[in-house]
Design an enzyme around this catalytic site. Structure first.
Site, PDB file in Angstrom:
ATOM      1  CE  LYS A 174       0.899   1.378   4.376  1.00 41.24           C
ATOM      2  NZ  LYS A 174       1.751   2.489   4.652  1.00 41.24           N
ATOM      3  CG  ASP A 186      -0.677  -0.274   7.970  1.00 40.29           C
ATOM      4  OD1 ASP A 186      -1.521   0.602   8.262  1.00 40.29           O
ATOM      5  OD2 ASP A 186       0.528  -0.023   7.800  1.00 40.29           O
TER       6      ASP A 186
HETATM    7  P1  ATP Z   1       4.646  -0.836   8.816  1.00 40.37           P
HETATM    8  O1  ATP Z   1       3.570  -1.760   8.322  1.00 40.37           O
HETATM    9  O2  ATP Z   1       4.900  -0.960  10.298  1.00 40.37           O
HETATM   10  O3  ATP Z   1       4.534   0.558   8.295  1.00 40.37           O
HETATM   11  P2  ATP Z   1       6.683  -1.246   6.876  1.00 40.37           P
HETATM   12  O4  ATP Z   1       5.684  -1.213   5.791  1.00 40.37           O
HETATM   13  O5  ATP Z   1       7.650  -0.114   6.920  1.00 40.37           O
HETATM   14  O6  ATP Z   1       5.999  -1.408   8.274  1.00 40.37           O
HETATM   15  P3  ATP Z   1       7.208  -4.072   6.815  1.00 40.37           P
HETATM   16  O7  ATP Z   1       7.809  -4.655   5.580  1.00 40.37           O
HETATM   17  O8  ATP Z   1       5.792  -4.375   7.097  1.00 40.37           O
HETATM   18  O9  ATP Z   1       7.522  -2.533   6.802  1.00 40.37           O
HETATM   19  O10 ATP Z   1       8.131  -4.580   8.027  1.00 40.37           O
HETATM   20  C1  ATP Z   1       8.302  -3.923   9.227  1.00 40.37           C
HETATM   21  C2  ATP Z   1       8.978  -4.892  10.219  1.00 40.37           C
HETATM   22  O11 ATP Z   1       8.035  -5.900  10.561  1.00 40.37           O
HETATM   23  C3  ATP Z   1      10.172  -5.637   9.653  1.00 40.37           C
HETATM   24  O12 ATP Z   1      11.377  -4.954   9.886  1.00 40.37           O
HETATM   25  C4  ATP Z   1      10.128  -6.982  10.370  1.00 40.37           C
HETATM   26  O13 ATP Z   1      10.940  -6.940  11.529  1.00 40.37           O
HETATM   27  C5  ATP Z   1       8.684  -7.124  10.825  1.00 40.37           C
HETATM   28  N1  ATP Z   1       7.959  -8.215  10.108  1.00 40.37           N
HETATM   29  C6  ATP Z   1       7.273  -9.205  10.692  1.00 40.37           C
HETATM   30  N2  ATP Z   1       6.728 -10.018   9.795  1.00 40.37           N
HETATM   31  C7  ATP Z   1       7.065  -9.563   8.586  1.00 40.37           C
HETATM   32  C8  ATP Z   1       6.794 -10.005   7.262  1.00 40.37           C
HETATM   33  N3  ATP Z   1       6.075 -11.099   7.007  1.00 40.37           N
HETATM   34  N4  ATP Z   1       7.292  -9.263   6.253  1.00 40.37           N
HETATM   35  C9  ATP Z   1       7.997  -8.141   6.518  1.00 40.37           C
HETATM   36  N5  ATP Z   1       8.309  -7.702   7.747  1.00 40.37           N
HETATM   37  C10 ATP Z   1       7.843  -8.395   8.786  1.00 40.37           C
END
Ligand code: ATP
Length: 303
Positions: A11, A139
């Site tokens: 997203k 989210d």
């Molecule tokens: P947010 O949804 O908090 O804004 P983001 O979009 O910046 O996060 P994500 O890729 O969702 O980033 O990952 C954030 C953190 O969540 C990662 O650094 C990791 O430690 C943790 N995490 C747990 N499960 C997952 C997953 N399946 N994929 C990615 N990250 C994960």
């Protein structure tokens, strides 16, 4: 069922307005989410053993595969809540950059929920999946619904929006991620915010109004991200990237808590051209072409 394949989207926040933290520590949001066609694939295979195991390929090979991984947490939550006797092996093929502000972890949770719902024959309806999704992360509900939505609360209270046009994006992804909690802490420090019991959050009414029209330029003018200054303060390199992008595209916005930077283009072919220019100008970054709105988490194969 023995095997189910689901896909779940990344997203972008077209607008992300943030208020001071609530007493529970969460920040109240007023946001407009758009799902884009960068998908993680989630394959689940039924096992007789009542355990959940996880493997990951693609962009997330370094991610933990224990309970801290949202995909595994999603499967285990369903299993416990509905007394599922069987287990599952979950395999995630990651295309959504990790810690990029694109909610890849939430996408994996959403994909695992819809896949395990079918695998284990639970027959949960959309409303129940949304409730369980909200327990896993703010989210996750949007990753389930996809398309375009107005989000309030922590981002989990959703109202679907009708798009007046397709939106063509060029995403500049960063090899170094940014921690969402750290960005929120920096945001509070910059704003001088303390926890409060009730507050008003800046709204997204004007942007939601233009979304219903085909006007891409007007949309670009209204895109806003209240977390941008905090992300730039932690990562001054991002501010420099935005400055170097200049007038490429209609408008540029930091996605969520960053570090991904999203460029909105007039149309499909302009976006392709911008992607080519960006690849030459920013060899240190990933350049991903994406279009929105895209479908939420959905089952593609079940057998
Ligand atoms: P947010 O949804 O908090 O804004 P983001 O979009 O910046 O996060 P994500 O890729 O969702 O980033 O990952 C954030 C953190 O969540 C990662 O650094 C990791 O430690 C943790 N995490 C747990 N499960 C997952 C997953 N399946 N994929 C990615 N990250 C994960």
């Amino acid at each position: 069922m023995h095997y189910v394949l689901a896909s779940a989207p990344a997203k972008i926040n077209l607008a992300l307005r943030v208020g001071p933290p609530r007493l529970d520590g969460f920040h109240p949001l007023d946001t407009v989410f758009e799902a884009v066609d960068v998908f993680d694939d989630i394959e689940v295979t039924r096992t007789a053993e009542p355990t959940v195991t996880l493997t990951i390929s693609g962009l997330g090979e370094d991610l933990p595969t224990d309970k801290s991984n949202l995909a595994r947490a999603a499967a285990e939550l369903l299993q416990e809540r509905y007394d599922v006797a069987a287990g599952a092996h979950v395999h995630v093929t990651k295309r959504i950059p990790v810690a990029g502000g694109l909610a890849g972890g939430s996408a994996d949770a959403a994909g695992t929920l819809v896949a395990c719902n079918v695998l284990w024959g639970l027959d949960l309806d959309a409303a129940e999946l949304l409730r369980i999704g909200a327990e896993l992360g703010s989210d996750v509900p949007f990753a389930l619904t996809g398309n375009l939505a107005h989000g309030t609360g922590r981002g989990e209270v959703l109202e679907a929006l009708k798009p007046g046009a397709m939106h063509c994006w060029v995403l500049l992804t960063n090899p170094r991620g940014l921690s969402t909690p750290e960005v929120f802490r920096e945001f509070d420090a910059i704003m001088g915010y303390e926890r409060v019991s009730e507050t008003l959050v800046p709204d997204t009414v004007a942007l939601r109004d233009v979304l219903a029209s085909p006007q891409i330029t007007a949309l670009g003018d209204l895109m806003v991200n209240d977390l941008a200054e905090a992300a730039f303060s932690l990562r001054p390199d991002l501010r420099k990237i935005v400055a170097r992008i200049g007038t490429l595209g209609v408008a540029t916005i930091l996605s969520g808590s960053g570090p991904t930077i999203a460029i909105l283009a007039e149309d499909f072919s302009t976006a392709d051209a911008i992607a080519g220019t960006a690849k030459r100008a920013f060899p240190e970054l990933g350049v991903v072409r994406a279009n929105g709105p895209a479908a939420g988490a959905h089952v593609r194969v079940a057998r």
